[in-house]
Structures are given as structure tokens and as C-alpha cells.
Motif scaffolding. Structure first.
Motif, PDB file in Angstrom:
ATOM      1  N   ALA A   1      20.745   7.731   4.942  1.00 52.20           N
ATOM      2  CA  ALA A   1      19.801   7.078   5.859  1.00 52.20           C
ATOM      3  C   ALA A   1      18.365   7.468   5.537  1.00 52.20           C
ATOM      4  O   ALA A   1      17.461   6.623   5.542  1.00 52.20           O
ATOM      5  N   ALA A   2      18.146   8.750   5.249  1.00 53.41           N
ATOM      6  CA  ALA A   2      16.803   9.218   4.914  1.00 53.41           C
ATOM      7  C   ALA A   2      16.339   8.634   3.588  1.00 53.41           C
ATOM      8  O   ALA A   2      15.145   8.315   3.425  1.00 53.41           O
ATOM      9  N   ARG A   3      17.262   8.479   2.650  1.00 55.18           N
ATOM     10  CA  ARG A   3      16.905   7.883   1.351  1.00 55.18           C
ATOM     11  C   ARG A   3      16.460   6.435   1.536  1.00 55.18           C
ATOM     12  O   ARG A   3      15.487   5.980   0.934  1.00 55.18           O
ATOM     13  N   ARG A   4      17.185   5.704   2.374  1.00 58.78           N
ATOM     14  CA  ARG A   4      16.818   4.314   2.622  1.00 58.78           C
ATOM     15  C   ARG A   4      15.462   4.228   3.310  1.00 58.78           C
ATOM     16  O   ARG A   4      14.650   3.352   2.982  1.00 58.78           O
ATOM     17  N   LYS A   5      15.205   5.114   4.248  1.00 59.32           N
ATOM     18  CA  LYS A   5      13.920   5.127   4.934  1.00 59.32           C
ATOM     19  C   LYS A   5      12.795   5.430   3.957  1.00 59.32           C
ATOM     20  O   LYS A   5      11.725   4.805   4.001  1.00 59.32           O
ATOM     21  N   THR A   6      13.035   6.380   3.052  1.00 62.54           N
ATOM     22  CA  THR A   6      12.027   6.737   2.046  1.00 62.54           C
ATOM     23  C   THR A   6      11.736   5.553   1.133  1.00 62.54           C
ATOM     24  O   THR A   6      10.573   5.264   0.821  1.00 62.54           O
ATOM     25  N   ALA A   7      12.791   4.850   0.713  1.00 64.82           N
ATOM     26  CA  ALA A   7      12.612   3.684  -0.155  1.00 64.82           C
ATOM     27  C   ALA A   7      11.803   2.602   0.550  1.00 64.82           C
ATOM     28  O   ALA A   7      10.899   1.990  -0.045  1.00 64.82           O
ATOM     29  N   PHE A   8      12.102   2.367   1.823  1.00 64.52           N
ATOM     30  CA  PHE A   8      11.381   1.333   2.582  1.00 64.52           C
ATOM     31  C   PHE A   8       9.915   1.716   2.756  1.00 64.52           C
ATOM     32  O   PHE A   8       9.018   0.872   2.587  1.00 64.52           O
ATOM     33  N   GLN A   9       9.655   2.987   3.103  1.00 67.50           N
ATOM     34  CA  GLN A   9       8.277   3.426   3.284  1.00 67.50           C
ATOM     35  C   GLN A   9       7.492   3.313   1.984  1.00 67.50           C
ATOM     36  O   GLN A   9       6.328   2.891   1.985  1.00 67.50           O
ATOM     37  N   ALA A  10       8.123   3.684   0.869  1.00 65.99           N
ATOM     38  CA  ALA A  10       7.449   3.611  -0.427  1.00 65.99           C
ATOM     39  C   ALA A  10       7.084   2.170  -0.769  1.00 65.99           C
ATOM     40  O   ALA A  10       5.966   1.887  -1.228  1.00 65.99           O
ATOM     41  N   ALA A  11       8.008   1.255  -0.539  1.00 66.06           N
ATOM     42  CA  ALA A  11       7.740  -0.160  -0.808  1.00 66.06           C
ATOM     43  C   ALA A  11       6.628  -0.684   0.096  1.00 66.06           C
ATOM     44  O   ALA A  11       5.736  -1.421  -0.347  1.00 66.06           O
ATOM     45  N   LEU A  12       6.657  -0.293   1.362  1.00 66.30           N
ATOM     46  CA  LEU A  12       5.656  -0.762   2.329  1.00 66.30           C
ATOM     47  C   LEU A  12       4.267  -0.248   1.973  1.00 66.30           C
ATOM     48  O   LEU A  12       3.285  -1.007   1.972  1.00 66.30           O
ATOM     49  N   VAL A  13       4.163   1.040   1.659  1.00 68.84           N
ATOM     50  CA  VAL A  13       2.860   1.632   1.336  1.00 68.84           C
ATOM     51  C   VAL A  13       2.304   1.051   0.045  1.00 68.84           C
ATOM     52  O   VAL A  13       1.107   0.710  -0.038  1.00 68.84           O
ATOM     53  N   SER A  14       3.137   0.929  -0.985  1.00 71.58           N
ATOM     54  CA  SER A  14       2.661   0.384  -2.256  1.00 71.58           C
ATOM     55  C   SER A  14       2.212  -1.065  -2.091  1.00 71.58           C
ATOM     56  O   SER A  14       1.192  -1.475  -2.665  1.00 71.58           O
ATOM     57  N   ALA A  15       2.937  -1.843  -1.286  1.00 66.59           N
ATOM     58  CA  ALA A  15       2.530  -3.222  -1.031  1.00 66.59           C
ATOM     59  C   ALA A  15       1.186  -3.256  -0.308  1.00 66.59           C
ATOM     60  O   ALA A  15       0.308  -4.074  -0.635  1.00 66.59           O
ATOM     61  N   GLY A  16       0.994  -2.355   0.652  1.00 71.70           N
ATOM     62  CA  GLY A  16      -0.269  -2.298   1.380  1.00 71.70           C
ATOM     63  C   GLY A  16      -1.435  -1.942   0.476  1.00 71.70           C
ATOM     64  O   GLY A  16      -2.514  -2.553   0.567  1.00 71.70           O
ATOM     65  N   VAL A  17      -1.234  -0.972  -0.414  1.00 76.66           N
ATOM     66  CA  VAL A  17      -2.298  -0.562  -1.332  1.00 76.66           C
ATOM     67  C   VAL A  17      -2.684  -1.711  -2.254  1.00 76.66           C
ATOM     68  O   VAL A  17      -3.880  -2.002  -2.451  1.00 76.66           O
ATOM     69  N   LEU A  18      -1.684  -2.377  -2.830  1.00 70.73           N
ATOM     70  CA  LEU A  18      -1.975  -3.459  -3.774  1.00 70.73           C
ATOM     71  C   LEU A  18      -2.557  -4.683  -3.062  1.00 70.73           C
ATOM     72  O   LEU A  18      -3.408  -5.385  -3.622  1.00 70.73           O
ATOM     73  N   LEU A  19      -2.128  -4.938  -1.838  1.00 75.02           N
ATOM     74  CA  LEU A  19      -2.715  -6.035  -1.075  1.00 75.02           C
ATOM     75  C   LEU A  19      -4.186  -5.748  -0.750  1.00 75.02           C
ATOM     76  O   LEU A  19      -5.017  -6.660  -0.710  1.00 75.02           O
ATOM     77  N   PHE A  20      -4.504  -4.487  -0.516  1.00 75.60           N
ATOM     78  CA  PHE A  20      -5.900  -4.098  -0.284  1.00 75.60           C
ATOM     79  C   PHE A  20      -6.748  -4.460  -1.501  1.00 75.60           C
ATOM     80  O   PHE A  20      -7.847  -5.027  -1.369  1.00 75.60           O
ATOM     81  N   PHE A  21      -6.246  -4.137  -2.700  1.00 74.90           N
ATOM     82  CA  PHE A  21      -6.997  -4.458  -3.913  1.00 74.90           C
ATOM     83  C   PHE A  21      -7.027  -5.964  -4.158  1.00 74.90           C
ATOM     84  O   PHE A  21      -8.000  -6.486  -4.708  1.00 74.90           O
ATOM     85  N   LEU A  22      -5.972  -6.664  -3.744  1.00 79.78           N
ATOM     86  CA  LEU A  22      -5.955  -8.114  -3.897  1.00 79.78           C
ATOM     87  C   LEU A  22      -7.055  -8.753  -3.045  1.00 79.78           C
ATOM     88  O   LEU A  22      -7.739  -9.679  -3.482  1.00 79.78           O
ATOM     89  N   ILE A  23      -7.235  -8.251  -1.834  1.00 80.84           N
ATOM     90  CA  ILE A  23      -8.187  -8.848  -0.892  1.00 80.84           C
ATOM     91  C   ILE A  23      -9.614  -8.367  -1.125  1.00 80.84           C
ATOM     92  O   ILE A  23     -10.568  -9.153  -1.129  1.00 80.84           O
ATOM     93  N   PHE A  24      -9.778  -7.058  -1.341  1.00 76.05           N
ATOM     94  CA  PHE A  24     -11.118  -6.479  -1.385  1.00 76.05           C
ATOM     95  C   PHE A  24     -11.595  -6.095  -2.789  1.00 76.05           C
ATOM     96  O   PHE A  24     -12.754  -5.712  -2.954  1.00 76.05           O
ATOM     97  N   GLY A  25     -10.714  -6.185  -3.779  1.00 70.67           N
ATOM     98  CA  GLY A  25     -11.107  -5.799  -5.135  1.00 70.67           C
ATOM     99  C   GLY A  25     -12.267  -6.628  -5.657  1.00 70.67           C
ATOM    100  O   GLY A  25     -13.211  -6.105  -6.261  1.00 70.67           O
ATOM    101  N   GLN A  26     -12.208  -7.951  -5.412  1.00 66.56           N
ATOM    102  CA  GLN A  26     -13.277  -8.834  -5.874  1.00 66.56           C
ATOM    103  C   GLN A  26     -14.598  -8.515  -5.180  1.00 66.56           C
ATOM    104  O   GLN A  26     -15.666  -8.573  -5.790  1.00 66.56           O
TER     105      GLN A  26
END
Length: 210
Positions: free
Chosen positions: A34-59
């Protein structure tokens, strides 16, 4: 269609879902399913948030610094090329990031979902640069940028699924196999980076604009 495939390949290489699997196994060793699945989900969520930030504000950052598109594309291509060289000739991504984890754990216990899984494993410096280059306002409309964002989320979703099935994948290809895959991805990324640099140089020659 060709542009869509190129975007997918570029983002697949810089995010490197397969190379993330051994890192995930290393940082989640000893915790329950259960903890492994939670870690995987959090990692995917955070990485998506970081890259979306660069997608929106990078320009916006590029425009604020008055950096020309072609100049940024050349610089970004060079950085991506150097990043690719480290994947080819240096330590493989799993080996390098596992050492980062070991060094950090001697000082403190970081949240593995954030470091190193989200950053710098999936949302790597190369991925941040790539997402800015693939969503430049001067070359891509809102629809194209949205498509690129969708492709990025698909790649991260694939990484999430691979992390959920990390154990059988590693048993299948082994750590040596994951290192080989990482180096092959480095070759592909080097080709994409060289194409970006050459395209920008050709544009500079034709238009005279940096």
C-alpha cells in the motif's frame, strides 16, 4: 502524426519511465504494498505538476529574460545532448540516482516520492527543458501545447503503471537490462537534441533572427 510521435519519443526519453523502475525499487525497499502504491502515485503527481508548471510558465520566463527562440532552442538542444551523453557514457540513470538516494539518506530521510522519483528522476532537467521547447508560444498554438501536455501526462501515467509492476519488470530485464535501455534512450535523445540544434541554426541562417 509524425510530430506527435516525435513529441512522444522526446518526452519518453527525457522522463524515462523504464529507468525510473529500478530507482523506485531501491527507494521503496522494505515498505508494504500500500505504501509503495502511494509513493508511486505521489511521485507521478508531483512530477506532472512540476512539468505542467514549466509548460505554462516556461515561455513567460523566456520572454521576461528577452531570450530569442532560436537561441533557447540551441541552448536547450546542447543541454539535452549533454544529458544524453551522460546517459550513454556515464552511469546509467538507475545507478546514478540510487547513489543520490544513498547520499541523501546519510543526512536525512527524504520523501522518496519527491526525491529522487519525482525530481530528478521523472521531472529531470532534460524533461523541463524539453517541455518548454515543445510548447513555445511562437511555434505552437494552444491546441498543440495541450496535445503536448496530454502526451506528457500519458508518459507519466505509463511510468506510474511501470512502478506498480516494478518487481516483475526487474525480474524480467534485470538491472543490466535497465542500464542498456537507458543507454539506448540516450542515443535517441542525442539524435533529437542534434535535430533541434540544426533546425535552430538553419532558421537563424534563413531569417537572421536569434
Amino acid at each position: 502524426m509524425q510530430d506527435l510521435v516525435e513529441r512522444f519519443v522526446t518526452l519518453w526519453v527525457v522522463i524515462d519511465p523504464i529507468g525510473t523502475v529500478p530507482v523506485f525499487i531501491a527507494v521503496t525497499a522494505g515498505i508494504d504494498t500500500a505504501a509503495r502504491r502511494k509513493t508511486a502515485f505521489q511521485a507521478a503527481l508531483v512530477s506532472a505538476g512540476v512539468l505542467l508548471f514549466f509548460l505554462i510558465f516556461g515561455q513567460l520566463l523566456i520572454d521576461a529574460l528577452d531570450i530569442g527562440l532560436n537561441s533557447f532552442q540551441v541552448a536547450g538542444g546542447i543541454v539535452l545532448f549533454l544529458f544524453a551523453l551522460t546517459m550513454i557514457f556515464g552511469e546509467s540513470k538507475p545507478e546514478a540516482e540510487q547513489k543520490q538516494v544513498e547520499g541523501a539518506q546519510e543526512i536525512e530521510k527524504p520523501n522518496p516520492a519527491i526525491f529522487p522519483l519525482a525530481v530528478p528522476s521523472m521531472a529531470s532537467p532534460g524533461a523541463m527543458l524539453a517541455i518548454v521547447m515543445l510548447t513555445d508560444n511562437n511555434r505552437f498554438g494552444v491546441v498543440d501545447q495541450a496535445i503536448t501536455g496530454g502526451v506528457m501526462l500519458v508518459v507519466i501515467a505509463i511510468a506510474f503503471v511501470l512502478m506498480l509492476f516494478a518487481d516483475p519488470i526487474i525480474r524480467l530485464i534485470g538491472h543490466a537490462g535497465s542500464a542498456i535501455v537507458s543507454r539506448v534512450m540516450g542515443m535517441i535523445l542525442a539524435s533529437v537534441a542534434a535535430n533541434a540544434v540544426l533546425s535552430a541554426i538553419l532558421e537563424i541562417v534563413q531569417t537572421g533572427q536569434l
